[in-house]
Design an enzyme around this catalytic site. Sequence first.
Site, short mmCIF file in Angstrom:
data_model
loop_
_atom_site.label_atom_id
_atom_site.label_comp_id
_atom_site.label_asym_id
_atom_site.label_seq_id
_atom_site.Cartn_x
_atom_site.Cartn_y
_atom_site.Cartn_z
N ASP A 36 30.61 41.40 37.23
CA ASP A 36 30.61 39.95 37.14
C ASP A 36 32.06 39.52 36.89
O ASP A 36 32.91 40.35 36.52
CB ASP A 36 29.67 39.44 36.04
CG ASP A 36 29.29 37.97 36.27
OD1 ASP A 36 29.99 37.29 37.04
OD2 ASP A 36 28.30 37.51 35.67
N TRP A 37 32.35 38.26 37.09
CA TRP A 37 33.74 37.78 37.10
C TRP A 37 34.40 37.94 35.72
O TRP A 37 33.96 37.33 34.76
CB TRP A 37 33.77 36.35 37.59
CG TRP A 37 34.01 36.23 39.08
CD1 TRP A 37 34.94 35.42 39.69
CD2 TRP A 37 33.37 36.94 40.16
NE1 TRP A 37 34.91 35.61 41.06
CE2 TRP A 37 33.97 36.50 41.38
CE3 TRP A 37 32.39 37.91 40.23
CZ2 TRP A 37 33.60 37.02 42.63
CZ3 TRP A 37 32.00 38.42 41.48
CH2 TRP A 37 32.61 37.96 42.64
#
Length: 840
Positions: free
Chosen positions: A227-228
């Site tokens: 995920d970012w």
Amino acid sequence: MTAVDEADLRSRVARLSLEQKVRLLTGADFWALFPEPDAGLRRVVTSDGPAGVRGETWDERDTSANVPSPTALAATWDCDRVEAVGRLLAGEARRKGVDVLLAPTVNLHRTPFGGRHFECFSEDPLLTARIGVAYVRGLQESGVAATVKHFICNDSETERMSVDVRVDERTLRELYLAPFEAIVLQAGAWAAMASYNQVNGSTMTESPLLRAILHDEWGYDGLVMSDWTATRATEPAARAALDLAMPGPAERFGPWGDALVEAVRAGHVDEALIDDKVLRILRLASRVGGLDDIGPASGGLGPAAAGGQASSVVPPGASRVPVAPPAVDIPAELRATAAASFVLARNEGSVLPLDRASLGLVAVIGPNAEMARTLGGGSATVFPPYTVSPLDGLRAAGLDVAFAPGTLGHLRTGAARAPWLLRPDGSGPGAEVRFFSPSGELVGSEQRDAAVFRWMNGFEAVGAPGEIARLEISCVIRATEAGVYQLGVSGLGQFRLLADGAVVFDETLVMREDADVAETLMAPPQRLASLDLAAGQSVAVRLEHDVRSSPMAGFGTFLQLNLEVPHGSDDEEMDAAVSLAAASDVAVVVVGTTAEVESEGFDRVSLALPGRQDELVRRVAAANPRTVVVVNSGAPVLMPWAGDVAAVLLTWFGGQEFGNALADVLLGDAEPGGRLPTTWPVSEEGLPSSQPSDGVLRYTEGLFIGYRGYDRDGREPLFPFGHGHGYTSWSYESITVPPDASGVCVCMTVRNTGTRPGREVVQVYASRPDSSVERPAKWLAGFAAVDADPGETVNVGILLPERVFQHWAEGGWALEAGTFTVSAGSSSASLPLTAEVTVK
Ligand code: BGC
């Protein structure tokens, strides 16, 4: 995949130096992977997902078809329809140059407090799995990769970056991993996303679960991206089965890049692990058409040996070059999908469908009636080309409509918009943005159609190269009526607002320290000031922003010009709405939440409708017995008045065609096709908490989420899982489970006993009385939708997979041989047919 295809990929990996390989393991920028000509790899682009395909820019100039929210898709219980939505999204992805969609989100509705509840499908793992498989198939059959996310246990938002979810192995397997397993094994997802949180003490981007479950147990050959900003440690993440750290570049976001090259050189990370990660990146690229022919390489089998084709590595079942998705009538498809997702939870005295021929004045009331709330907040937001509000939809249907807002449902002031917002040159609605360098030089400008501004990949893409130090946003605000207008900004850092050259405020806006990055970007602080304007008066407005003063500047620049136009006091608005309801033939009250109530980045703290909406419904219902309440929320809200109104229609965040679909359903031109994919609670009592304690969130309810928990505790929900009326009635006539070597098939006969053609979702639940294992009282085992004309009898057969009868015990799937009960009906609380099935 054939051996030759694998060999081609491996030969491409073998051409690369360690530096080239490691470079590929972090994004090139916010959304794209690095290209590598030596491997024939072009730039591969990712994009959110799941309610539309955003693309690389995030504003009104690059609009996206906005599909109903994922919970709405699950509420259709219609895999064919969801697969078609996947194809539609693939078409959008191709149109926008996107290869990898960051969707679907298949975390579970563990608790309705979860901020991203609207973005997940259901509380039930089987329904989530079926809908997720269909969504992924639709996307990938058109050559666009799905990214099944967030692996795993990112079922709520509070402290999501660090929270340690403690969950027992059986619960993990039977509930939270089950949709991922089905999607990997049945739909062959090409990408997965490792979540921010920890599970049982291990950060997911470093977790041994990635390799042990995805690779070793499920034989997953796809890519795992973080995920970012979820990749935190160089070596632990590299040793885990994480292949791609997003976003990039590594110099900006870390933690791989040079540090990983050094770790490999120092012998702390095996280069074979790096090769496997690169292989998976190339495999993903080949699947989405991102590999070019690079000719034969020494020592490896090149594309010539593989038949001379570019993109020679293809998954089973997919074609060599991604197929263009079929042309779709997007508005028609979104309209039908929204209608198919609406759940008619209550319909006393059959007030619905409305009879067009005899219908008089329709009072359309409520804050969400005029403002279409078509999607939830956070990374899932897109800019639709248009939205049809309930009011627009009912007017377009030709009804005699009068509108009263009744109350304001929002917590924050929205963006300035037409007809009040004009460009400085009067060329249309919008604003002009000017970009200045650190030395104060004007380096670019753009004309915009709206007042929401988001720059994530720096400013180059919008024609403002180099470092930008200051922005100036200019517009004209024109008063349509005399009164007090609230004008201002939401954003972070220093802002100066001028009206007709005079400074209105000059302030630095700061966010609370514990706010999540998504909340900080999407719902930053607001500063408003009052302007007393005469009717027709125009004010020249200029907003100046010091870009570098924002603590989030390295991440992106998000800001918005806000405007609230004059309105009566809440009491006046409510009185007007009640009088209108009393004078109308029927009152349609549209209540709900907003993207600021339901969003990524934070959980809800209350399930109540914001503001005075409950009071509004009560007063309108008292004034008109034909009151239909339309609930426009992505997730359950409390409805203390539900028993006092004629009808309740749950419409989710309905996508851009929301209002048209609503008119179709209210008038009976379409069936309200939805059935609840999640239990609708009567109160906040007894629901699992999303609030960690000392950084730990214990899933103490174990297997008993949703209807499983209600059954165990003997609690009554407001509306049970699977519930929803159509416009006809059904009888469940017979059930048999004939012996079948290939599995358990439940065969039923149902009859449409009403006067209209209709659609019924036939649901089958399993249970195991007298089990020696702790189990839910019942669990969803299968479902199928049937269509029938009045009086028609339909036979329906539902095949139950073996897993339905299995449970997780001592490190493996176990079957407790003996007799299970299967029950069938129209919801988890209405199961008139029962049969027994003996499983060995
Ligand atoms: C979200 C992901 C999303 C990513 C990129 C993250 O904050 O959790 O779901 O795909 O941002 O926007």
